[in-house]
Design an enzyme around this catalytic site. Structure first.
Site, short mmCIF file in Angstrom:
data_model
loop_
_atom_site.label_atom_id
_atom_site.label_comp_id
_atom_site.label_asym_id
_atom_site.label_seq_id
_atom_site.Cartn_x
_atom_site.Cartn_y
_atom_site.Cartn_z
N ASP A 434 34.35 48.13 33.46
CA ASP A 434 34.62 48.84 34.72
C ASP A 434 35.52 50.06 34.47
O ASP A 434 36.66 49.91 34.01
CB ASP A 434 35.30 47.83 35.67
CG ASP A 434 35.43 48.35 37.08
OD1 ASP A 434 35.02 49.49 37.34
OD2 ASP A 434 35.94 47.59 37.92
N ASP A 497 32.13 49.94 45.70
CA ASP A 497 32.15 48.49 45.96
C ASP A 497 31.46 48.12 47.27
O ASP A 497 31.61 48.81 48.28
CB ASP A 497 33.60 48.00 46.04
CG ASP A 497 34.26 48.00 44.68
OD1 ASP A 497 33.76 48.68 43.77
OD2 ASP A 497 35.29 47.32 44.53
C1 GAL Z 1 36.28 47.53 41.01
C2 GAL Z 1 34.87 47.01 40.84
C3 GAL Z 1 34.81 45.66 41.49
C4 GAL Z 1 35.80 44.75 40.81
C5 GAL Z 1 37.20 45.35 40.82
C6 GAL Z 1 38.17 44.54 39.99
O1 GAL Z 1 36.37 48.79 40.44
O2 GAL Z 1 33.96 47.90 41.43
O3 GAL Z 1 33.49 45.15 41.43
O4 GAL Z 1 35.38 44.52 39.50
O5 GAL Z 1 37.19 46.67 40.34
O6 GAL Z 1 39.45 45.10 39.96
#
Ligand code: GAL
Length: 693
Positions: A434, A497
């Protein structure tokens, strides 16, 4: 077709339209491009006066209302703030009150005829500078009472003033301005409703509920563990020769079950009781294996194709669970084990759900050698992986190419190789990688910069000695769908998200039309994890805010899209509806179809997506391996709609057998078209098979 609005004339192409183009057209048709009804441009001086005026006692401020059921892209509108929690500022003027949303957004307010006027100042929040654009509209019952032109960041706001005498319902709608929803931070500044003097009722934020339960077969967790055996997809799996292999044959039915596998490639064996195939492929090549499952009520067999070639993981979209949408950073080992246990006891594992993925918040500090350690919530990752593997399940993990993850835990920057090796040692089967703190938060980095961190981790995974599915998460930057496969991603997030609102889920899901051509076996578009069931992104969960019909649309779309089916709810609290949505084998078979072709939109009617007159319907289809096609009929409109799928749009001819997959029913054969009624925000999923002549 050409259409004349005001002084302008537009040529309308019947299809295909990109989502933004279609929406823009809708906006244009609605608004005729300019402000109308009770909307007018607000000058600087007037804005200052409005921002500082106190209101009479009969005024109800929108930001005093309970907003948790408001339908918007963010899922949590700002009270007296823009949606990111900062003060509401429009064209330099700060407003002390109001509601900040992210488009698209629909606020429905019941008034009971007790209100007299709605007023607000609207525009795109200064937070996004000149970016962002939106159209605001105010509907009183079914009447378009005011709408703005397309407003852009930094431009002059509009003052809205609308008569509410005898009105029962007020709709505050914000639509994208035709250029996608990115940065559409939209404010209803100073939004307020004047009530009749002495009114005894207050305005209430309302949610439209389904008039009837959705048309789907209802099942209970565990139902699949009775009856005659049935083997389920995936029917094709890929693995690298020389690396550990693990695949549990998904099979439902009354036990005890006994499994056999004929012509297994060298190096693999099947456990007769569990159906778990394990070992290490000795040679490269493709083998068709005959699998049989014998239960107490019968026998079933099918062919499983094993592809023993490098870089052939995720031949069908991964099915599993991820901790984030349920638990956020409160995930711990017990919750992960509970998810695995629920996969087993509910029968979802027997239907093919295999990955149990820990998202952010498992990370501890690094030791003196730079080796990543788990935090206290995960005492022994290797033991946890072993626990899951013995169940035939797989363990996924999460990291970031940056120094920190999104939740501020340790990232993998400068430790890519260490981490890939550690994951392999632990027995990890999937990595979600990520973007988070990597580089500046910017949308316009050159593509080479966007690719770099993902190539680096790919190279590390290639030499770690274990097959690890690679999930790229960078929210769709730089059109990742165009190069996600080139950097070795097995699937890539196409969006920001997901949240459990219709505005969010439907925008994300239907936008996948634009990416359809890039999806294929081993490389899938990922519109993010599922939001059915009990979700919460933290220790406190709530039932999804999607209505049951919206949930049917969600799972129908994700199945048609060949999206990873990663459940995001607490599996230990599976209610019957959630289970019925996640556990319909006919629907899952579409998602897992071995041809691996993602559906795309083939037809669309209507112009408006939000508000009481919303009327868009869509037809999506995908070809399937056996020569049949899956067709989704969607109603994005405000009320029930009659929707028709026409053969020329689907590219088929002649008589077809029709199976309604959610109802598991064969319908009368159809020739030329198929028509059905669909409730608001609902969907019907059918499989059309050429009828024998
Ligand atoms: C976001 C991601 C989410 C989750 C989150 C965890 O950037 O899109 O799906 O993984 O971080 O901190």
């Amino acid at each position: 077709m050409s259409l004349v609005i005001g002084n302008s004339s537009f040529v309308i192409r019947p299809r295909p339209l990109g989502p933004s183009a279609a929406l823009f057209l809708a906006v244009v048709i609605l608004t005729g491009c300019g402000d109308a009804g009770g909307a007018r441009v607000l000058n600087r001086k007037a804005a200052e006066i409005i921002a500082t005026t106190t209101q009479p006692a009969d005024t109800v401020w929108l930001d005093d209302c309970e907003l948790s059921s408001v339908d918007d892209r963010s899922g949590s509108p700002g009270k007296s703030k823009c949606f990111v929690g900062k003060p509401i500022i429009l064209a330099g003027q700060t407003y002390p009150r109001g509601v900040g949303v992210h488009a698209p957004s629909e606020i429905i307010i019941d008034l009971d005829g007790a209100a007299t006027r709605f007023q607000a100042v609207v525009s795109i929040d200064d937070e996004v500078g000149k970016l962002g654009s939106a159209v605001f509209s105010v509907w009183v019952d079914d009447r378009d009472a005011a709408h703005t032109a397309i407003l852009r960041g930094g431009g002059p706001p509009r003052e809205i003033s609308v008569d509410l005498t005898n009105a029962k319902r007020l709709w505050l709608v914000v639509d994208d301005g035709g250029d996608g929803i990115d940065k559409d931070y939209a404010d209803w500044a100073m939004a307020r409703i004047e009530m009749k003097p002495g009114a005894t009722t207050k305005p209430r934020i309302s949610r439209i509920v389904d008039p009837a339960p959705p048309a789907i077969v209802m099942m209970k967790p565990g139902d699949h563990l009775t009856g005659v055996p049935e083997i389920h997809p995936p029917f094709v799996v890929g693995a690298t020769p020389g690396r550990p292999f693990l695949f549990r044959v998904p099979a439902t039915g009354a036990g005890p079950m006994r499994f056999t596998a004929d012509r297994l490639p060298a190096g693999l064996k099947i456990d007769a009781n569990s159906g778990i195939i394990s070992g290490t492929l000795k040679e490269r090549g493709r083998t068709d294996v005959t699998i049989a499952a014998q239960g107490s009520l019968g026998r079933s067999s099918s062919t499983l194709t094993i592809i023993g070639v490098e870089h052939r993981l995720a031949q069908t979209p991964p099915m599993g669970w991820n901790s984030w949408n349920a638990w956020g950073t409160s995930v711990d080992e017990a919750k992960v084990k509970a998810a695995a246990a629920a996969f087993e006891s509910s029968g979802l594992a027997a239907l093919g759900y295999a990955y149990v993925n820990i998202d952010d918040a498992w990370e501890g500090s690094r030791d003196a050698q730079g080796r990543i350690r788990t935090n206290d919530k995960f005492p022994d990752m290797r033991a946890l992986a072993g626990h899951l593997h013995r169940m035939g399940l797989k363990l996924g993990i999460y990291s970031s190419p940056g120094p920190k993850t999104c939740a501020e835990f340790e990232g993998s920057k400068d430790h890519e190789l260490d981490d890939a090796r550690t994951y392999a040692e632990w027995g990890i089967d999937l990595l979600k990688y990520d973007w988070c703190s990597y580089g500046k938060i910017s949308n316009d980095l050159p593509r080479a910069e966007l690719r770099k961190p993902y190539e680096l981790m790919r190279a590390a995974l290639d030499v770690c000695g274990r097959d690890i599915v690679y999930s790229i998460c960078q929210y769709g930057r730089g059109k990742v769908w165009e190069w996600g496969a080139e950097v070795g991603g097995n699937y890539w997030r196409t969006t920001g998200d997901i949240i459990d609102t219709w505005a969010c889920m439907s925008v994300i899901g239907f936008a996948e039309h634009a990416h359809a051509e890039f999806s294929r076996p081993g490389h899938w578009n990922d519109p993010d994890m599922l939001v059915v069931g009990r979700v919460g992104w933290g220790p406190t969960l709530h039932a999804t805010r999607l209505t049951p019909n919206e949930q049917v649309t969600h799972i129908t779309l994700w199945s048609l899209l060949a999206a990873p089916m990663l459940i995001g709810c607490d599996l230990s609290q599976l209610d019957d509806l959630t289970f019925s949505l996640l556990g319909n084998a006919d629907v899952l078979a579409i998602n897992q179809d071995a041809l691996g072709r993602q559906a795309a939109r083939v037809a669309r009617t209507g112009t408006l997506l939000y508000g009481p007159k919303a009327d868009v319907t869509e037809i999506w289809s995908r070809p399937l391996e056996d020569g049949s096609i899956a067709v989704g009929l969607f109603n994005r409109g405000a009320g029930e709609a009659t929707v028709t799928a026409r053969w020329p749009d689907l590219g088929i001819r002649g008589k077809h057998n029709v199976r309604n997959l959610w109802l598991k029913q064969e319908l009368a054969p159809a020739d030329g078209s198929f028509t059905t009624k669909i409730p608001r925000h609902g969907a019907v999923l059918i499989r059309l098979t050429p009828a024998p002549k």
